[in-house]
Design an enzyme around this catalytic site. Structure first.
Site, PDB file in Angstrom:
ATOM      1  N   LYS A  70     -31.836  -9.750  -2.661  1.00 40.44           N
ATOM      2  CA  LYS A  70     -31.362  -9.986  -4.038  1.00 40.44           C
ATOM      3  C   LYS A  70     -30.611 -11.311  -4.198  1.00 40.44           C
ATOM      4  O   LYS A  70     -30.725 -11.973  -5.221  1.00 40.44           O
ATOM      5  CB  LYS A  70     -30.467  -8.838  -4.493  1.00 40.44           C
ATOM      6  CG  LYS A  70     -31.222  -7.544  -4.783  1.00 40.44           C
ATOM      7  CD  LYS A  70     -30.252  -6.476  -5.259  1.00 40.44           C
ATOM      8  CE  LYS A  70     -31.006  -5.239  -5.709  1.00 40.44           C
ATOM      9  NZ  LYS A  70     -30.124  -4.247  -6.334  1.00 40.44           N
ATOM     10  N   ASP A 106     -29.935  -4.240 -13.176  1.00 35.59           N
ATOM     11  CA  ASP A 106     -29.092  -3.137 -12.679  1.00 35.59           C
ATOM     12  C   ASP A 106     -28.003  -2.757 -13.700  1.00 35.59           C
ATOM     13  O   ASP A 106     -27.733  -1.577 -13.920  1.00 35.59           O
ATOM     14  CB  ASP A 106     -28.420  -3.513 -11.353  1.00 35.59           C
ATOM     15  CG  ASP A 106     -29.359  -3.319 -10.166  1.00 35.59           C
ATOM     16  OD1 ASP A 106     -30.334  -2.557 -10.283  1.00 35.59           O
ATOM     17  OD2 ASP A 106     -29.107  -3.943  -9.114  1.00 35.59           O
TER      18      ASP A 106
HETATM   19  P1  NAP Z   1     -23.453  -3.950  -0.419  1.00 38.14           P
HETATM   20  O1  NAP Z   1     -23.612  -5.216  -1.166  1.00 38.14           O
HETATM   21  O2  NAP Z   1     -23.723  -3.921   1.034  1.00 38.14           O
HETATM   22  O3  NAP Z   1     -21.926  -3.429  -0.663  1.00 38.14           O
HETATM   23  C1  NAP Z   1     -21.465  -2.266  -0.048  1.00 38.14           C
HETATM   24  C2  NAP Z   1     -19.996  -2.002  -0.418  1.00 38.14           C
HETATM   25  O4  NAP Z   1     -19.642  -0.761   0.189  1.00 38.14           O
HETATM   26  C3  NAP Z   1     -19.009  -3.045   0.126  1.00 38.14           C
HETATM   27  O5  NAP Z   1     -17.969  -3.175  -0.805  1.00 38.14           O
HETATM   28  C4  NAP Z   1     -18.502  -2.398   1.420  1.00 38.14           C
HETATM   29  O6  NAP Z   1     -17.152  -2.715   1.718  1.00 38.14           O
HETATM   30  C5  NAP Z   1     -18.522  -0.930   1.052  1.00 38.14           C
HETATM   31  N1  NAP Z   1     -18.723  -0.110   2.253  1.00 38.14           N
HETATM   32  C6  NAP Z   1     -19.828  -0.096   3.060  1.00 38.14           C
HETATM   33  N2  NAP Z   1     -19.641   0.782   4.075  1.00 38.14           N
HETATM   34  C7  NAP Z   1     -18.393   1.293   3.905  1.00 38.14           C
HETATM   35  C8  NAP Z   1     -17.622   2.216   4.646  1.00 38.14           C
HETATM   36  N3  NAP Z   1     -18.088   2.815   5.754  1.00 38.14           N
HETATM   37  N4  NAP Z   1     -16.360   2.516   4.205  1.00 38.14           N
HETATM   38  C9  NAP Z   1     -15.867   1.924   3.085  1.00 38.14           C
HETATM   39  N5  NAP Z   1     -16.561   1.026   2.337  1.00 38.14           N
HETATM   40  C10 NAP Z   1     -17.810   0.718   2.754  1.00 38.14           C
HETATM   41  O7  NAP Z   1     -24.366  -2.772  -1.031  1.00 38.14           O
HETATM   42  P2  NAP Z   1     -24.892  -2.611  -2.550  1.00 38.14           P
HETATM   43  O8  NAP Z   1     -26.161  -3.367  -2.723  1.00 38.14           O
HETATM   44  O9  NAP Z   1     -23.753  -2.869  -3.464  1.00 38.14           O
HETATM   45  O10 NAP Z   1     -25.294  -1.055  -2.565  1.00 38.14           O
HETATM   46  C11 NAP Z   1     -24.295  -0.072  -2.446  1.00 38.14           C
HETATM   47  C12 NAP Z   1     -24.846   1.323  -2.783  1.00 38.14           C
HETATM   48  O11 NAP Z   1     -25.347   1.364  -4.113  1.00 38.14           O
HETATM   49  C13 NAP Z   1     -26.009   1.771  -1.880  1.00 38.14           C
HETATM   50  O12 NAP Z   1     -25.803   3.132  -1.603  1.00 38.14           O
HETATM   51  C14 NAP Z   1     -27.232   1.585  -2.770  1.00 38.14           C
HETATM   52  O13 NAP Z   1     -28.281   2.471  -2.425  1.00 38.14           O
HETATM   53  C15 NAP Z   1     -26.648   1.931  -4.134  1.00 38.14           C
HETATM   54  N6  NAP Z   1     -27.401   1.315  -5.265  1.00 38.14           N
HETATM   55  C16 NAP Z   1     -27.962   2.166  -6.190  1.00 38.14           C
HETATM   56  C17 NAP Z   1     -28.656   1.633  -7.289  1.00 38.14           C
HETATM   57  C18 NAP Z   1     -29.256   2.562  -8.299  1.00 38.14           C
HETATM   58  O14 NAP Z   1     -30.101   2.131  -9.104  1.00 38.14           O
HETATM   59  N7  NAP Z   1     -28.855   3.799  -8.335  1.00 38.14           N
HETATM   60  C19 NAP Z   1     -28.763   0.232  -7.443  1.00 38.14           C
HETATM   61  C20 NAP Z   1     -28.162  -0.600  -6.483  1.00 38.14           C
HETATM   62  C21 NAP Z   1     -27.475  -0.040  -5.393  1.00 38.14           C
HETATM   63  P3  NAP Z   1     -16.719  -4.027   2.569  1.00 38.14           P
HETATM   64  O15 NAP Z   1     -16.587  -5.127   1.558  1.00 38.14           O
HETATM   65  O16 NAP Z   1     -15.427  -3.640   3.186  1.00 38.14           O
HETATM   66  O17 NAP Z   1     -17.815  -4.279   3.574  1.00 38.14           O
END
Ligand code: NAP
Length: 288
Positions: A70, A106
């Site tokens: 992305k 999104d």
């Molecule tokens: P990302 O950019 O990798 O961000 C992940 C976030 O989660 C970061 O803030 C990270 O914190 C935090 N995190 C990860 N592991 C953690 C842990 N063990 N404990 C505490 N915090 C943790 O991911 P993303 O693209 O935003 O996606 C995140 C989620 O949203 C995923 O589950 C994805 O499937 C979902 N999603 C859903 C949709 C939908 O249409 N429903 C669309 C997009 C995403 P740090 O900054 O500390 O690393």
């Protein structure tokens, strides 16, 4: 073999095998009798630029972009929509007038999924847990809804601070507040907030026991608790919130709406799926 009469659309990611997007799009394409078909393409990060070149040469004009492309694709496209620029990432590409345009649907998907619940947002306090890519889309969507304050609570506090600073500069919205990593702060804000959105993968399959909130946090009945995760249908967070009497939503409706918004961009059509929304949801849930 794809029908040569049909235009090809698709999604790229690494991994991509479990994407629900082909199922979603091909269902809608077939139901609306559109002259398209939609495929999943496994594209590794080192291949992204070459893949876009190949797609444009082959006349594949519409592409969804998922993890991990992305942000890289954001830098590769020739033009950006306002929301993609604000979010800093793209999830939808359209090869149009000989150039790649980058969009991010999104935020629109999130707001559409809220439906009437979005009426509770103006002038209210809201909380985002997480500060990654999807948090940026939610932040942009909430700012557009004229909320009063947005609190960001993230494991790595410095990332919440950077995100708040970046978006304040980009949008002029002054009330993005990074929270210190202490549950006490969160408890106080939750008691007054209208919406809490989990954008972390905590609680996602197979880590079903993980929860971004501690179990003793009091959740008011008036709170909308939204988890972007859709597998499982009810995360530990959503079960906790439902037991407390709060309104809960998982991320499946957002997934559907962001996909339909992309299809509208590619086809130039206004697409109404209200009559088959539950059927689509059931179909996707059956694959989880
Ligand atoms: P990302 O950019 O990798 O961000 C992940 C976030 O989660 C970061 O803030 C990270 O914190 C935090 N995190 C990860 N592991 C953690 C842990 N063990 N404990 C505490 N915090 C943790 O991911 P993303 O693209 O935003 O996606 C995140 C989620 O949203 C995923 O589950 C994805 O499937 C979902 N999603 C859903 C949709 C939908 O249409 N429903 C669309 C997009 C995403 P740090 O900054 O500390 O690393």
């Amino acid at each position: 073999m794809p029908d040569p009469q049909k235009q090809i659309l698709g999604v790229i990611g690494d991994p991509i095998a479990h994407s629900l997007s082909p199922l979603l799009h091909n269902f809608v394409i077939s139901r609306l009798k559109l002259n398209y078909c939609y495929h999943a393409f496994h594209v590794r990060p080192s291949q992204l630029s070459a893949a876009l070149e190949a797609f444009s040469l082959l006349g594949i004009n519409g592409i969804n972009v998922t993890i991990p492309h992305k942000e890289t694709a954001f830098h590769l496209v020739h033009r950006l929509s306002d929301s993609a620029r604000e979010i800093g990432a793209v999830n939808t590409l359209h090869f149009h007038e000989n150039i790649w345009w980058g969009y991010n649907t999104d935020g629109i998907g999130f707001l559409k999924s809220l439906g009437k619940l979005a009426e509770k947002l103006p002038d209210s306090k809201t909380i985002i847990i997480g500060a990654g890519g999807s948090a940026k889309a939610i932040l942009s969507a909430l700012i557009s809804q004229k909320v009063n304050e947005i609190y960001i609570y993230n494991r790595t506090q410095s990332k919440a601070e950077i995100l708040a600073r970046e978006f304040t500069q980009k949008t002029g919205f002054q009330s993005i507040i990074p929270l210190e990593n202490e549950a006490q702060n969160l408890t106080a804000i939750i008691s007054e907030a209208s919406l809490l959105v989990n954008t972390t993968p905590l609680g996602m399959y197979p880590n079903l026991e993980a929860n971004p909130l501690t179990e003793n946090i009091e959740i008011p009945k008036s709170l909308i608790v939204y988890d972007l995760i859709y597998n499982p249908k009810h995360t530990k967070l959503l079960i906790q919130a439902k037991n407390a009497g709060a309104t809960v939503m998982n991320g499946l409706d957002m997934l559907i709406h962001q996909g339909i918004a992309a299809l509208e961009i590619w086809t130039g059509l206004k697409i109404d799926i209200s009559s088959c929304f539950e059927e689509i949801k059931g179909l996707l849930e059956s694959k989880l």
